[in-house]
Write an enzyme that holds these catalytic residues in place. Structure first.
Site, PDB file in Angstrom:
ATOM      1  N   GLU A 334     103.867  72.515  34.142  1.00  0.00           N
ATOM      2  CA  GLU A 334     102.774  73.042  34.954  1.00  0.00           C
ATOM      3  C   GLU A 334     102.049  74.137  34.179  1.00  0.00           C
ATOM      4  O   GLU A 334     100.837  74.087  33.965  1.00  0.00           O
ATOM      5  CB  GLU A 334     103.339  73.599  36.259  1.00  0.00           C
ATOM      6  CG  GLU A 334     102.299  74.255  37.155  1.00  0.00           C
ATOM      7  CD  GLU A 334     102.918  75.028  38.306  1.00  0.00           C
ATOM      8  OE1 GLU A 334     102.191  75.270  39.286  1.00  0.00           O
ATOM      9  OE2 GLU A 334     104.103  75.404  38.226  1.00  0.00           O
ATOM     10  N   HIS A 335     102.784  75.161  33.771  1.00  0.00           N
ATOM     11  CA  HIS A 335     102.238  76.249  32.955  1.00  0.00           C
ATOM     12  C   HIS A 335     102.862  76.180  31.567  1.00  0.00           C
ATOM     13  O   HIS A 335     104.089  76.112  31.438  1.00  0.00           O
ATOM     14  CB  HIS A 335     102.583  77.619  33.546  1.00  0.00           C
ATOM     15  CG  HIS A 335     102.129  77.822  34.959  1.00  0.00           C
ATOM     16  ND1 HIS A 335     100.854  78.208  35.296  1.00  0.00           N
ATOM     17  CD2 HIS A 335     102.804  77.714  36.128  1.00  0.00           C
ATOM     18  CE1 HIS A 335     100.751  78.328  36.610  1.00  0.00           C
ATOM     19  NE2 HIS A 335     101.922  78.027  37.143  1.00  0.00           N
TER      20      HIS A 335
END
Length: 441
Positions: A334-335
Site C-alpha cells: 500500500e505504502h
C-alpha cells in the site's frame, strides 16, 4: 518478552518467503461467518439495527434513530471543539488534496474522428450517490475524510454521505466533522463497521442508499464489502494499513526504524516491513526502536510491537538490491517509502506499489495527511491491479459514437461481414440494404 522479527531473505524457504507476503485480512473466514447476520439485521430492521449496533459495538450511549444523522448544530459545535492549529492543518491538507485532484478531472466529453465521418469518444458523468467510509476503531481519521471527500466533491457527485462510527455519547469525532464541512460534504451518518456498509447498500429510514462505497476499514468492513458487492460497488480493496520502508546504504537505520513505526502503530492488524540490503542499516534500526518507542504512547507502542514481533512485520535483510526490489514487487505494498539519498535510482525498479514516497524528507506521514496525492490505497496486494483513490473513482464513463451517412457504407460492410461470420443474423440485417428503406435522403 516479544522480539522484533529480523529475517534473512536468502535463508528462507519458498514457503517462508511466501508467508511474509500475507496480510492480516487475507483470512476473512471468521468475519464472513459473522457479518451476514449484521447485514440482515440492517436490511430488515433499518435504523433500529444501526442504533443497537452503535450502542453495543461503539458504546455510543444516547444514540437514537433521530440522532443517526449529524445535524448542522453538531457541525457548528465541532469547530468550537477543535484546536485552531488542527483546523489550519486540515485546511492546508484539503487545499493540497483539492489542487492535486482537480488535475485529474477529465473533460466532460471527448470525440475523435476515427475515420472520415465516423467519431468515437468518451463521456464522463459523476456517479449519482457515493458513501465514504471513515474508520474510527483505533483512532480518529479526519485525514480519511479529506482524502475521500475532496475528490468526490471535485468529481461533482451530487449525493455524498460519510459513514463513521460514533464515539461514546453518540457523537462524531469533531475533527472529522470539521474536515467534512471544509471538504464540502454535508451528510454524515453515525454508523461504522459492517452495519455501515449494509446501510449504504440497502438504505434505512434515515440513510439514503448509495451506488458505491469507498474508504479503508477493518476486516469487518472488508468482509461486508465482499458480501454486498452485488448490491453496492465496493471500490478498491482498502483494508488494514501496510507499508514497506526500503532503505539503502545511504541512510541511517535509525531513520528507517522511525518511519517503519508510522504504519505499524495503526493497529495490531497492520503490516510493516523494513527491507534493506544493508546489515548495518538493519542493526541500526533494531537498536533505535526502543528509543523511538519511549517517545510513543502505550497504546501505539503495543500496536506496533504486535506488528513487528508478529507474523506481519519486522526487518528483512536481502543479499542484493535486486532481491529487495523483487520482494517489494511481489509484496505490492500500500505504502512504499524509498528511503535513500538517491531515490530516483531505485524508482525504475519498482513495478507494484500503490504509493511511492521518495527520499528522507518524504515520510508516509506527509503522504497520509497533506502532500496531495490520495492516501486511500489498495491493500493486500491490490496494487498489482489497482491504483490510489482518485477523481475517476467517482465518475462513470460512457463510450460515445457517431457515424455520418458518409462513413456508414464502409463500416456497415465490415460489420456485416463479421456479423455473418459470428452467426448473428440481425446484426448483419441492421447494416444491410434493409436499412436504406428507413433512412431519409
Amino acid at each position: 518478552m516479544a522480539v522484533v522479527n529480523v529475517k534473512i531473505l536468502a535463508e528462507l524457504t519458498a514457503a517462508e518467503r511466501e508467508a511474509l507476503l500475507a496480510r492480516s485480512e487475507a483470512d476473512l473466514s471468521g468475519f464472513l461467518e459473522k457479518v451476514p447476520a449484521i447485514i440482515e439485521a440492517v436490511r430488515t430492521r433499518g435504523d433500529a439495527a444501526l442504533v443497537e449496533f452503535g450502542v453495543n459495538f461503539d458504546k455510543a450511549e444516547g444514540l437514537t434513530a433521530e440522532r443517526l444523522k449529524v445535524t448542522e448544530a453538531e457541525f457548528d459545535e465541532a469547530f468550537t471543539l477543535v484546536e485552531p492549529e488542527v483546523i489550519r492543518a486540515i485546511e492546508l491538507g484539503i487545499s493540497n488534496i483539492r489542487s492535486f485532484h482537480e488535475e485529474q478531472l477529465p473533460e466532460p466529453m471527448t470525440l475523435k474522428e476515427i475515420r472520415p465521418g465516423a467519431f468515437a469518444g468518451d463521456r464522463f458523468i459523476p456517479i449519482s450517490s457515493v458513501a465514504l467510509y471513515v474508520p474510527r476503531g483505533k483512532g480518529s481519521f479526519p485525514s480519511v475524510t479529506m482524502m475521500t471527500g475532496v475528490p468526490a466533491v471535485v468529481a461533482g457527485v451530487p449525493n455524498i454521505a460519510i459513514f463513521t462510527p460514533p464515539i461514546p455519547g453518540g457523537k462524531v469525532d469533531a475533527a472529522t466533522l470539521v474536515a467534512a464541512r471544509l471538504a464540502g460534504v454535508k451528510t454524515v451518518y453515525k454508523a461504522g463497521g459492517a452495519q455501515a456498509v449494509a446501510a449504504a447498500a440497502y438504505g434505512t429510514e434515515t440513510v439514503r442508499p448509495c451506488h458505491k462505497i469507498v474508504g479503508p476499514g477493518s476486516p469487518w468492513v472488508v468482509a461486508a464489502k465482499r458480501l454486498l458487492s452485488g448490491v453496492i460497488d465496493p471500490g478498491l480493496p482498502a483494508g488494514p494499513s501496510e507499508s514497506i520502508i526500503f532503505a539503502d546504504e545511504t541512510v541511517h537505520g535509525g531513520l528507517a526504524a522511525l518511519d517503519l513505526l508510522i504504519e505499524a502503530e495503526h493497529g495490531p492488524d497492520s503490516s510493516a516491513w523494513l527491507v534493506t540490503n544493508s546489515r548495518r542499516v538493519a542493526d541500526e534500526a533494531l537498536a533505535a526502536l526502543p528509543g523511538h518507542w519511549s517517545r510513543m504512547g502505550e497504546q501505539r507502542v503495543g500496536f506496533s510491537k504486535a506488528v513487528l514481533c508478529g507474523s506481519h512485520g519486522g526487518i528483512l535483510v536481502t543479499e542484493t538490491l535486486g532481491d529487495a526490489y523483487a520482494f517489494i514487487n511481489d509484496y505490492a505494498p500500500e505504502h512504499l517509502q524509498l528511503l535513500s539519498e538517491k531515490p530516483f535510482e531505485h524508482l525504475g525498479e519498482i513495478t507494484a506499489a500503490a504509493e511511492i514516497l521518495m527520499g528522507p524528507h518524504t515520510p508516509v506521514s506527509i503522504g497520509n495527511f497533506c502532500l496531495g496525492p490520495n492516501a486511500v490505497l489498495p491493500t493486500s496486494r491490490g496494487a498489482r491491479t489497482y491504483g490510489p483513490l482518485s477523481v475517476t473513482d467517482f465518475i462513470r464513463r460512457s463510450s460515445v459514437g457517431y457515424v455520418t451517412a458518409k462513413a456508414f457504407p464502409e463500416l456497415a460492410e465490415a460489420a456485416g461481414t463479421l456479423a455473418r461470420y459470428e452467426g448473428f443474423d440481425n446484426h448483419a440485417n441492421a447494416v444491410s440494404d434493409i436499412r436504406k428503406q428507413y433512412l431519409k435522403g
